[in-house]
Design a protein around this motif. Sequence first.
Motif, PDB file in Angstrom:
ATOM      1  N   SER A 186       0.856  -1.182   0.000  1.00 58.27           N
ATOM      2  CA  SER A 186       0.000   0.000   0.000  1.00 58.27           C
ATOM      3  C   SER A 186       0.890   1.230   0.000  1.00 58.27           C
ATOM      4  O   SER A 186       1.845   1.302   0.777  1.00 58.27           O
ATOM      5  CB  SER A 186      -0.902   0.010   1.235  1.00 58.27           C
ATOM      6  N   LYS A 187       0.565   2.182  -0.881  1.00 54.90           N
ATOM      7  CA  LYS A 187       1.414   3.370  -0.967  1.00 54.90           C
ATOM      8  C   LYS A 187       0.626   4.586  -1.408  1.00 54.90           C
ATOM      9  O   LYS A 187      -0.431   4.485  -2.016  1.00 54.90           O
ATOM     10  CB  LYS A 187       2.595   3.130  -1.908  1.00 54.90           C
TER      11      LYS A 187
ATOM     12  N   ILE B 191      17.527   0.569  -4.822  1.00 58.63           N
ATOM     13  CA  ILE B 191      16.746  -0.585  -4.372  1.00 58.63           C
ATOM     14  C   ILE B 191      16.546  -1.493  -5.586  1.00 58.63           C
ATOM     15  O   ILE B 191      15.862  -1.110  -6.531  1.00 58.63           O
ATOM     16  CB  ILE B 191      15.383  -0.143  -3.790  1.00 58.63           C
ATOM     17  N   PRO B 192      17.120  -2.698  -5.568  1.00 60.94           N
ATOM     18  CA  PRO B 192      17.088  -3.550  -6.766  1.00 60.94           C
ATOM     19  C   PRO B 192      15.825  -4.388  -6.937  1.00 60.94           C
ATOM     20  O   PRO B 192      15.643  -5.015  -7.972  1.00 60.94           O
ATOM     21  CB  PRO B 192      18.299  -4.467  -6.558  1.00 60.94           C
ATOM     22  N   VAL B 193      14.945  -4.402  -5.937  1.00 59.65           N
ATOM     23  CA  VAL B 193      13.789  -5.307  -5.966  1.00 59.65           C
ATOM     24  C   VAL B 193      12.486  -4.529  -5.850  1.00 59.65           C
ATOM     25  O   VAL B 193      12.484  -3.330  -5.581  1.00 59.65           O
ATOM     26  CB  VAL B 193      13.889  -6.353  -4.822  1.00 59.65           C
ATOM     27  N   ALA B 194      11.377  -5.227  -5.998  1.00 58.18           N
ATOM     28  CA  ALA B 194      10.049  -4.631  -5.828  1.00 58.18           C
ATOM     29  C   ALA B 194       9.780  -4.389  -4.345  1.00 58.18           C
ATOM     30  O   ALA B 194      10.351  -5.058  -3.475  1.00 58.18           O
ATOM     31  CB  ALA B 194       8.990  -5.571  -6.413  1.00 58.18           C
ATOM     32  N   TYR B 195       8.891  -3.444  -4.039  1.00 59.76           N
ATOM     33  CA  TYR B 195       8.534  -3.170  -2.645  1.00 59.76           C
ATOM     34  C   TYR B 195       8.053  -4.441  -1.953  1.00 59.76           C
ATOM     35  O   TYR B 195       8.373  -4.671  -0.787  1.00 59.76           O
ATOM     36  CB  TYR B 195       7.436  -2.098  -2.560  1.00 59.76           C
ATOM     37  N   VAL B 196       7.293  -5.265  -2.643  1.00 56.82           N
ATOM     38  CA  VAL B 196       6.777  -6.484  -2.031  1.00 56.82           C
ATOM     39  C   VAL B 196       7.903  -7.388  -1.540  1.00 56.82           C
ATOM     40  O   VAL B 196       7.779  -8.040  -0.505  1.00 56.82           O
ATOM     41  CB  VAL B 196       5.811  -7.240  -2.973  1.00 56.82           C
ATOM     42  N   ASP B 197       9.020  -7.413  -2.258  1.00 57.27           N
ATOM     43  CA  ASP B 197      10.154  -8.236  -1.840  1.00 57.27           C
ATOM     44  C   ASP B 197      10.751  -7.733  -0.524  1.00 57.27           C
ATOM     45  O   ASP B 197      11.252  -8.529   0.286  1.00 57.27           O
ATOM     46  CB  ASP B 197      11.227  -8.260  -2.932  1.00 57.27           C
ATOM     47  N   LEU B 198      10.716  -6.423  -0.313  1.00 60.87           N
ATOM     48  CA  LEU B 198      11.224  -5.846   0.937  1.00 60.87           C
ATOM     49  C   LEU B 198      10.279  -6.141   2.091  1.00 60.87           C
ATOM     50  O   LEU B 198      10.718  -6.310   3.237  1.00 60.87           O
ATOM     51  CB  LEU B 198      11.397  -4.335   0.786  1.00 60.87           C
TER      52      LEU B 198
ATOM     53  N   ARG C 262      10.054  15.655 -18.948  1.00 61.18           N
ATOM     54  CA  ARG C 262      10.283  15.089 -20.282  1.00 61.18           C
ATOM     55  C   ARG C 262       9.417  13.836 -20.414  1.00 61.18           C
ATOM     56  O   ARG C 262       8.217  13.906 -20.249  1.00 61.18           O
ATOM     57  CB  ARG C 262      11.772  14.820 -20.521  1.00 61.18           C
ATOM     58  N   ASN C 263      10.022  12.687 -20.708  1.00 60.73           N
ATOM     59  CA  ASN C 263       9.231  11.459 -20.804  1.00 60.73           C
ATOM     60  C   ASN C 263       9.347  10.613 -19.534  1.00 60.73           C
ATOM     61  O   ASN C 263       9.006   9.439 -19.532  1.00 60.73           O
ATOM     62  CB  ASN C 263       9.684  10.626 -22.014  1.00 60.73           C
ATOM     63  N   VAL C 264       9.823  11.217 -18.446  1.00 62.97           N
ATOM     64  CA  VAL C 264      10.074  10.483 -17.205  1.00 62.97           C
ATOM     65  C   VAL C 264       8.945  10.726 -16.204  1.00 62.97           C
ATOM     66  O   VAL C 264       8.557  11.864 -15.955  1.00 62.97           O
ATOM     67  CB  VAL C 264      11.427  10.891 -16.576  1.00 62.97           C
ATOM     68  N   ARG C 265       8.465   9.625 -15.658  1.00 64.17           N
ATOM     69  CA  ARG C 265       7.509   9.679 -14.552  1.00 64.17           C
ATOM     70  C   ARG C 265       8.337   9.629 -13.262  1.00 64.17           C
ATOM     71  O   ARG C 265       9.081   8.676 -13.041  1.00 64.17           O
ATOM     72  CB  ARG C 265       6.552   8.496 -14.609  1.00 64.17           C
ATOM     73  N   ILE C 266       8.198  10.648 -12.437  1.00 61.87           N
ATOM     74  CA  ILE C 266       8.874  10.701 -11.143  1.00 61.87           C
ATOM     75  C   ILE C 266       7.849  10.304 -10.094  1.00 61.87           C
ATOM     76  O   ILE C 266       6.834  10.973  -9.921  1.00 61.87           O
ATOM     77  CB  ILE C 266       9.405  12.120 -10.851  1.00 61.87           C
ATOM     78  N   HIS C 267       8.112   9.194  -9.409  1.00 59.06           N
ATOM     79  CA  HIS C 267       7.204   8.717  -8.363  1.00 59.06           C
ATOM     80  C   HIS C 267       7.852   9.012  -7.008  1.00 59.06           C
ATOM     81  O   HIS C 267       8.948   8.521  -6.729  1.00 59.06           O
ATOM     82  CB  HIS C 267       6.984   7.207  -8.470  1.00 59.06           C
ATOM     83  N   LEU C 268       7.175   9.784  -6.193  1.00 61.75           N
ATOM     84  CA  LEU C 268       7.604  10.038  -4.816  1.00 61.75           C
ATOM     85  C   LEU C 268       6.697   9.184  -3.944  1.00 61.75           C
ATOM     86  O   LEU C 268       5.529   9.520  -3.732  1.00 61.75           O
ATOM     87  CB  LEU C 268       7.478  11.527  -4.484  1.00 61.75           C
ATOM     88  N   ASP C 269       7.221   8.045  -3.502  1.00 64.61           N
ATOM     89  CA  ASP C 269       6.410   7.018  -2.856  1.00 64.61           C
ATOM     90  C   ASP C 269       6.580   6.989  -1.342  1.00 64.61           C
ATOM     91  O   ASP C 269       7.709   6.973  -0.833  1.00 64.61           O
ATOM     92  CB  ASP C 269       6.791   5.634  -3.401  1.00 64.61           C
ATOM     93  N   ARG C 270       5.449   6.956  -0.654  1.00 68.89           N
ATOM     94  CA  ARG C 270       5.408   6.694   0.787  1.00 68.89           C
ATOM     95  C   ARG C 270       4.767   5.316   0.925  1.00 68.89           C
ATOM     96  O   ARG C 270       3.553   5.170   0.729  1.00 68.89           O
ATOM     97  CB  ARG C 270       4.592   7.759   1.500  1.00 68.89           C
ATOM     98  N   VAL C 271       5.602   4.326   1.228  1.00 69.75           N
ATOM     99  CA  VAL C 271       5.156   2.932   1.232  1.00 69.75           C
ATOM    100  C   VAL C 271       4.913   2.488   2.672  1.00 69.75           C
ATOM    101  O   VAL C 271       5.814   2.570   3.522  1.00 69.75           O
ATOM    102  CB  VAL C 271       6.203   2.017   0.555  1.00 69.75           C
ATOM    103  N   GLU C 272       3.676   2.034   2.908  1.00 69.34           N
ATOM    104  CA  GLU C 272       3.295   1.585   4.243  1.00 69.34           C
ATOM    105  C   GLU C 272       4.234   0.470   4.718  1.00 69.34           C
ATOM    106  O   GLU C 272       4.437  -0.532   4.017  1.00 69.34           O
ATOM    107  CB  GLU C 272       1.856   1.072   4.184  1.00 69.34           C
TER     108      GLU C 272
END
Length: 168
Positions: free
Chosen positions: A100-101, A158-165, A109-119
């Motif tokens: 959940s985030k 961070i080399p992995v998905a949030y779920v892996d953490l 430009r063509n970049v999506r910048i995600h500023l994530d607060r991950v529960e």
Amino acid sequence: MPQNIEIKLRAASLAEVETLALRAGAKQAGLLVQRDTFYRCTSGRLKLREIEGSPSELIAYSRSDESAVRASDYSIFRTGDAAVLHEVLTRSLGVAGVVSKRRTLLLWRNVRIHLDRVEGLGEFVELESVVGDIDAATARDHLRQLLDLLKLADARIIPVAYVDLLVK
């Protein structure tokens, strides 16, 4: 198959990154409240993304788990009935984890910048450059430029998905 060039980093201050991004010409694109349910699968990753106020998306993707700018190949299926799709996937594959985030979205430009607060995990910056209108080399170059502009060149990748953490 669509492709992103992307990198995910641990953020010391999302507010500072947002200020630098806006100074560099990024545009605000909204706040997204997302719940990603990951399912067990034999290759790549499969997640159902529920987005407050928007249709849900089933996203299958594959990418290497390396601490670098990397390519991600993906497919997306949009659905108006996430509950039924979740039930089918849970019964057939099983749930691997849920993320959940709250995601502040900026565009540069063509970049999506995600500023994530991950529960349960904290704050992260994810940069995604979409390949299509530009080639992969240009997409990588845009990410490198943005890493410098946002003063993230030395941030921990961070080399992995949030779920892996979360499920370690």
